[in-house]
Write a protein that holds these residues in place. Structure first.
Motif, short mmCIF file in Angstrom:
data_model
loop_
_atom_site.label_atom_id
_atom_site.label_comp_id
_atom_site.label_asym_id
_atom_site.label_seq_id
_atom_site.Cartn_x
_atom_site.Cartn_y
_atom_site.Cartn_z
N GLU A 140 0.91 -1.32 -0.07
CA GLU A 140 0.00 0.01 0.17
C GLU A 140 0.85 1.20 -0.01
O GLU A 140 0.27 2.38 0.06
CB GLU A 140 -0.90 0.18 1.24
CG GLU A 140 -2.05 -1.14 1.31
CD GLU A 140 -2.89 -0.81 2.35
OE1 GLU A 140 -2.99 0.00 3.06
OE2 GLU A 140 -3.95 -1.68 2.35
N GLY A 141 2.05 0.91 -0.18
CA GLY A 141 3.12 2.37 -0.39
C GLY A 141 3.38 2.89 1.07
O GLY A 141 3.97 4.14 0.85
N GLU A 142 3.23 2.24 2.24
CA GLU A 142 3.51 3.03 3.53
C GLU A 142 4.78 3.46 3.69
O GLU A 142 5.15 4.39 4.08
CB GLU A 142 2.85 2.21 4.64
CG GLU A 142 1.41 2.02 4.99
CD GLU A 142 0.95 1.23 6.24
OE1 GLU A 142 0.04 1.60 6.79
OE2 GLU A 142 1.69 0.27 6.39
N ALA A 143 5.69 2.72 3.19
CA ALA A 143 7.20 2.86 3.41
C ALA A 143 7.99 1.97 1.99
O ALA A 143 7.35 1.44 1.40
CB ALA A 143 7.87 2.39 4.61
N ASP A 144 9.14 2.66 1.54
CA ASP A 144 9.97 1.97 0.63
C ASP A 144 10.88 0.96 1.23
O ASP A 144 11.09 -0.20 0.76
CB ASP A 144 10.98 3.02 -0.34
CG ASP A 144 10.02 4.00 -0.97
OD1 ASP A 144 9.01 3.39 -1.77
OD2 ASP A 144 10.02 5.04 -0.87
N VAL A 145 11.51 1.31 2.45
CA VAL A 145 12.14 0.28 3.29
C VAL A 145 12.07 0.57 4.69
O VAL A 145 11.20 1.56 5.00
CB VAL A 145 13.80 0.85 2.95
CG1 VAL A 145 13.92 0.63 1.52
CG2 VAL A 145 14.08 2.01 3.58
N MET A 146 12.50 -0.58 5.30
CA MET A 146 12.30 -0.59 6.86
C MET A 146 13.37 -1.18 7.55
O MET A 146 14.06 -2.18 7.16
CB MET A 146 11.03 -1.27 7.33
CG MET A 146 10.91 -1.57 8.82
SD MET A 146 10.18 -0.34 9.51
CE MET A 146 9.97 -0.61 11.34
N ILE A 147 13.92 -0.44 8.38
CA ILE A 147 15.14 -0.90 9.27
C ILE A 147 14.48 -1.47 10.59
O ILE A 147 14.09 -0.80 11.26
CB ILE A 147 16.15 0.17 9.52
CG1 ILE A 147 16.81 0.50 8.00
CG2 ILE A 147 17.47 -0.53 10.27
CD1 ILE A 147 17.45 1.86 8.39
N VAL A 148 14.75 -2.71 10.68
CA VAL A 148 14.42 -3.51 12.08
C VAL A 148 15.40 -4.25 12.98
O VAL A 148 16.24 -4.26 12.29
CB VAL A 148 13.18 -4.50 11.74
CG1 VAL A 148 11.92 -4.00 10.97
CG2 VAL A 148 14.02 -5.77 11.10
N TYR A 149 15.05 -4.20 14.17
CA TYR A 149 16.08 -4.91 15.09
C TYR A 149 15.18 -6.20 15.52
O TYR A 149 14.00 -6.05 15.95
CB TYR A 149 16.45 -4.20 16.32
CG TYR A 149 17.24 -4.90 17.30
CD1 TYR A 149 18.73 -4.86 16.87
CD2 TYR A 149 16.60 -5.86 18.40
CE1 TYR A 149 19.63 -5.62 17.73
CE2 TYR A 149 17.81 -6.42 19.09
CZ TYR A 149 19.05 -6.13 18.67
OH TYR A 149 19.97 -6.89 19.72
N ALA A 150 15.85 -7.54 15.41
CA ALA A 150 15.11 -8.62 15.67
C ALA A 150 16.08 -9.44 16.35
O ALA A 150 17.37 -9.66 16.06
CB ALA A 150 14.51 -9.17 14.45
N GLY A 151 15.54 -10.50 17.21
CA GLY A 151 16.41 -11.41 17.92
C GLY A 151 16.76 -12.28 16.71
O GLY A 151 16.17 -12.51 15.71
N ARG A 152 17.68 -13.51 17.00
CA ARG A 152 18.14 -14.35 16.30
C ARG A 152 17.04 -15.08 15.61
O ARG A 152 16.81 -15.72 14.70
CB ARG A 152 19.13 -15.19 16.73
CG ARG A 152 20.58 -14.47 16.60
CD ARG A 152 21.41 -14.90 17.65
NE ARG A 152 21.26 -15.01 19.01
CZ ARG A 152 21.95 -15.21 19.87
NH1 ARG A 152 23.22 -15.80 19.75
NH2 ARG A 152 21.74 -15.27 21.19
N ASP A 153 16.00 -15.40 16.73
CA ASP A 153 14.80 -16.41 16.26
C ASP A 153 13.61 -15.60 15.62
O ASP A 153 12.54 -16.26 15.62
CB ASP A 153 14.44 -17.04 17.51
CG ASP A 153 15.69 -18.13 17.94
OD1 ASP A 153 16.39 -18.49 17.10
OD2 ASP A 153 15.70 -18.12 19.38
#
Length: 298
Positions: A140-153
């Motif tokens: 829906e075009g909310e964003a072009d890219v997203m930078i996330v932080y996530a645990g290994r699992d």
């Protein structure tokens, strides 16, 4: 017969409600729309008064929509998307644009101070940066890219790894003057610790350090990395940090690393839609991001 449409509540009230429902927090909604959380709260209460019924309730993990609130949010969010899409089509834009969503700690403490560098790297590009911990709807075009932080699992499907930073305890000189420097992880485990949404991150850190916790960890849950850093800077406890999020404070001596360690609990990842009309600028951004992170003293 009147040609007037149905009477609508004031748009400013709907905007505050939509942001609150979407972010799940009045404080986050305040950041989103650029007003104080007390004003957001007042707007939402006024909207409830306009309708004559409750739209949200306060829960242990933020606000929760009532049944009536769910109905209104579905309609309002759809209307705002339509308005946003029409605005994007009608508004003259530069050669390129890039909408970046990013987890708040990384956005505020690492990316925002480098926006001038990013603008130079991308050239004539309209950059929008939003600090948020929800993955966007790329379709829906909310964003072009997203930078996330996530645990290994918990790495999102299709994510490109960027960096797995070392996580370590930090405290302010004021806190150290009051409590001293913990001499072991076991001693640190009894101190007042600053948590985000839960105590899981600290629990994982102690487990990685080989510490068997024999009591519940102390300290407040502040739900947001930036709030945690502010509390640590004010001498309210010990926070977990990395060079990415606390590099400047460490360099200036406003925070001090405790207990030398090399624990990596997760990492930053880059997400983007499979079909992106801004693919060229997204590729350039990904290259700049990777090169800049690689040069960081971690």
């Amino acid at each position: 017969m009147s040609d007037e449409g149905p009477k609508l509540p004031p748009m400013i009230l709907l905007r505050a409600f939509e942001a609150t429902a979407r972010t799940g927090s009045m404080r986050r909604a305040a950041d989103d729309v650029g007003i104080s959380h007390t004003v957001v709260s007042r707007h939402v209460r006024n909207l409830e008064h306009w309708f004559g019924q409750d739209l949200i309730t306060a829960g242990p993990r933020g606000v929760v929509l009532t049944e009536q609130g769910e109905v209104l949010y579905e309609a309002v969010s759809r209307a705002f998307r339509i308005i946003g899409n029409a605005t994007a089509e009608l508004r003259p834009s530069p050669t390129a644009s890039l909408k970046i969503w990013c987890f708040p700690g990384f956005a505020t403490r690492w990316l925002a101070p480098k926006l001038t560098q990013l603008e130079e790297a991308l050239g004539n590009c309209d950059i929008t940066l939003r600090a948020i911990n929800r993955i966007p709807n790329f379709a829906e075009g909310e964003a072009d890219v997203m930078i996330v932080y996530a645990g290994r699992d918990a790495v999102p499907e299709g994510a490109t790894p960027l960096l797995a930073p070392r996580m370590f305890p930090v405290a302010s000189p004021l806190w150290i003057a009051r409590h001293g420097v913990p001499q072991s992880p076991e001693e640190l485990a009894s101190a007042s610790l600053i948590h985000e949404e839960s105590k899981q991150q600290w629990t994982d850190w102690f487990e990685a350090m080989g510490v068997r916790l024999r009591q519940d960890l102390k300290g407040p849950k502040l739900w947001d990395a930036n709030l945690g850093f502010d509390a640590a800077l004010a001498g309210q406890g010990v926070a977990l940090a990395s060079r990415i999020t606390a590099g400047q404070e460490l360099a200036e001596g406003r925070l001090v690393e405790l207990l030398k360690s090399d624990i990596r609990l997760g990492g930053y990842h880059l997400l983007f839609g499979s079909k992106n009309q801004n693919q060229r600028v997204v590729t350039r951004f990904a290259q700049w991001l990777g090169d800049t992170l690689a040069a960081e003293p971690l």
